[in-house]
Design an enzyme around this catalytic site. Structure first.
Site, PDB file in Angstrom:
ATOM      1  N   SER A 122       1.901   8.309  -6.493  1.00 30.69           N
ATOM      2  CA  SER A 122       3.088   8.192  -5.652  1.00 30.69           C
ATOM      3  C   SER A 122       3.796   9.500  -5.367  1.00 30.69           C
ATOM      4  O   SER A 122       4.508   9.612  -4.366  1.00 30.69           O
ATOM      5  CB  SER A 122       4.082   7.220  -6.309  1.00 30.69           C
ATOM      6  OG  SER A 122       4.500   7.697  -7.579  1.00 30.69           O
TER       7      SER A 122
ATOM      8  N   HIS B 177       0.767   2.013  -3.520  1.00 33.07           N
ATOM      9  CA  HIS B 177       0.840   2.837  -2.314  1.00 33.07           C
ATOM     10  C   HIS B 177      -0.445   2.780  -1.487  1.00 33.07           C
ATOM     11  O   HIS B 177      -0.568   3.521  -0.510  1.00 33.07           O
ATOM     12  CB  HIS B 177       1.167   4.284  -2.682  1.00 33.07           C
ATOM     13  CG  HIS B 177       2.595   4.482  -3.056  1.00 33.07           C
ATOM     14  ND1 HIS B 177       3.591   4.673  -2.128  1.00 33.07           N
ATOM     15  CD2 HIS B 177       3.204   4.497  -4.267  1.00 33.07           C
ATOM     16  CE1 HIS B 177       4.751   4.815  -2.737  1.00 33.07           C
ATOM     17  NE2 HIS B 177       4.546   4.706  -4.037  1.00 33.07           N
TER      18      HIS B 177
ATOM     19  N   LYS C 277       6.389  -2.335  -0.240  1.00 36.72           N
ATOM     20  CA  LYS C 277       6.161  -1.053   0.442  1.00 36.72           C
ATOM     21  C   LYS C 277       5.565  -1.343   1.819  1.00 36.72           C
ATOM     22  O   LYS C 277       6.282  -1.720   2.731  1.00 36.72           O
ATOM     23  CB  LYS C 277       5.298  -0.144  -0.423  1.00 36.72           C
ATOM     24  CG  LYS C 277       6.018   0.314  -1.696  1.00 36.72           C
ATOM     25  CD  LYS C 277       5.189   1.247  -2.524  1.00 36.72           C
ATOM     26  CE  LYS C 277       5.983   1.859  -3.670  1.00 36.72           C
ATOM     27  NZ  LYS C 277       6.515   0.890  -4.646  1.00 36.72           N
TER      28      LYS C 277
END
Length: 391
Positions: A180, A208, A239
């Protein structure tokens, strides 16, 4: 109030070192631009990779779910809080990830904590990449299993760790799929081969990578063609998916065990209907609108190339996460402040989130950014970087 003097002293040190920051209040929705302090700024710090937080289909699905099922669920999943929509979404998610089953947690953080803190005992060993996410670190802290940290993405050190722990009942190797803070991708094929050689379980946190890598955003396992060879996939729904929550995808036996033993799952109220419906719709958007991911990567390449041409150190990122590494903590915060003056919101990241002398401004471009916005952001970085003597 008396009794908190030690906290006040530590905060004063942060203030003196230029790293204390109040929370930033957004006065708008989470788009490619946001309103902060009455000003419109180009947003380069959100995880809204595909712009799904404001996608019309997700908003419509959330509103419809509220009208049908209400604002909340009123219970934990194991008592009276499992609606048919929860089960249907988990089946859809498992199909999407090409796994037997999936289970949704309240966040990506609780998903990691729930898995690691539940399935390991003092007979086992967990082997973790040195740069894994804080939620993995905290999950490891909750287990009595032995632990071994291998140097970041260092396969020789991982092999050594596997060789040194062969007396354990079970070894679990855990890694971020995409890291990240640096934006680099784990060498997952090599990790899988080593774990198969030494009979270890593989767990990947694709927070991610979910919605970003692999076909239709299925993650790093799909990206590397490793379906059926990675035992546990953890990801986030907050996300690229654009809503809230985390998930675990893997064999049915893992889902069954976590339902009965994972404390974050057992003792947290289930997601409200609006969240579950919006997450479910997001999977459909990934399948039906793949051009969003194409646009994300096009914008990523454009912005990375621009920062490199300006002379910034962007490390080894291979994803939409692009750090602008400056080293000094105070300097990273000054760069962030200068960017705000220039009309760009990009947060500084300092120790302990990143190692000392690795402070940075972390940027994340999205599919929602226009080329004009990215050009303006690059111009702002150029002016701010020159003013501070970074470039």
């Amino acid at each position: 109030m008396k009794g908190f003097e030690h906290l006040e002293e530590e905060i004063r040190e942060w203030q003196e070192n230029g790293v204390f920051r109040p929370l930033t209040e957004l006065e708008s929705d989470q788009e490619s631009t946001v309103k902060i302090g009455g000003r419109k700024l180009i947003q380069l710090s959100s995880n809204n990779y595909l712009g799904l937080t404001t996608h019309p289909r997700l908003k419509e699905a959330a509103l419809e779910a509220i009208n049908v099922y209400g604002a909340g669920t009123g219970s934990v999943r194991t008592i009276a809080g499992t609606f048919s929509m929860h089960e249907a979404f988990e089946k859809k998610l498992a199909d999407f990830k090409h796994t037997e089953a999936a289970l949704v947690f309240q966040s990506g953080f609780t998903a990691n904590v729930g898995v690691l803190g539940t399935i390991l005992t003092d007979e086992d060993v967990v082997i973790s990449d040195a740069l894994n996410h804080a939620s993995i670190i905290d999950g490891i802290r909750l287990t009595k299993a032995g632990r071994r940290i291998y140097q970041h993405a260092d396969m020789d050190d991982l092999k050594k760790a596997l060789e040194e722990t062969q007396t354990a009942r079970r070894r679990l190797v855990v890694t971020d799929g995409v890291f990240s803070m640096d934006g680099d991708v784990a060498p997952l094929p090599d990790i899988v081969e080593l774990c198969e050689q030494y009979d270890a379980i593989v767990m990947v946190d694709d927070a991610h990578a979910s919605g970003v890598m692999g076909k239709n955003g299925r993650g790093t396992v799909d990206h590397f063609g490793l379906h059926g060879r990675v035992h546990i996939q953890v990801g986030t729904l907050s996300k690229a998916i654009g809503v809230l929550g985390g998930y675990v995808a893997g064999p049915q036996v893992l889902r069954d065990y976590l339902i009965h033993r994972a404390r974050p799952f057992l003792f947290s109220t289930s997601h409200p209907p609006a969240v579950t419906a919006a997450c479910s719709e997001a999977i459909d958007v990934l399948l039906e609108e793949p051009e969003l991911i194409d646009r994300l990567w096009e914008n990523t390449r454009f912005f990375k190339d621009g920062l490199t041409r300006l002379g910034f150190n962007t490390g080894k990122s291979g994803t939409p996460i692009t750090p602008v590494i400056v080293g000094n903590d105070a300097l990273a915060m000054k760069l962030s402040d200068e960017l705000i003056e220039e009309g760009v919101y990009a947060q500084g990241i300092v120790f302990p989130t990143v190692p000392r002398n690795q402070a940075r401004v972390r940027t994340i471009v999205t599919a929602a950014h226009s080329k004009k916005e990215l050009e303006q952001a690059l111009e702002a970085f150029g002016r701010a970087g020159q003013k501070l003597g970074i470039i």
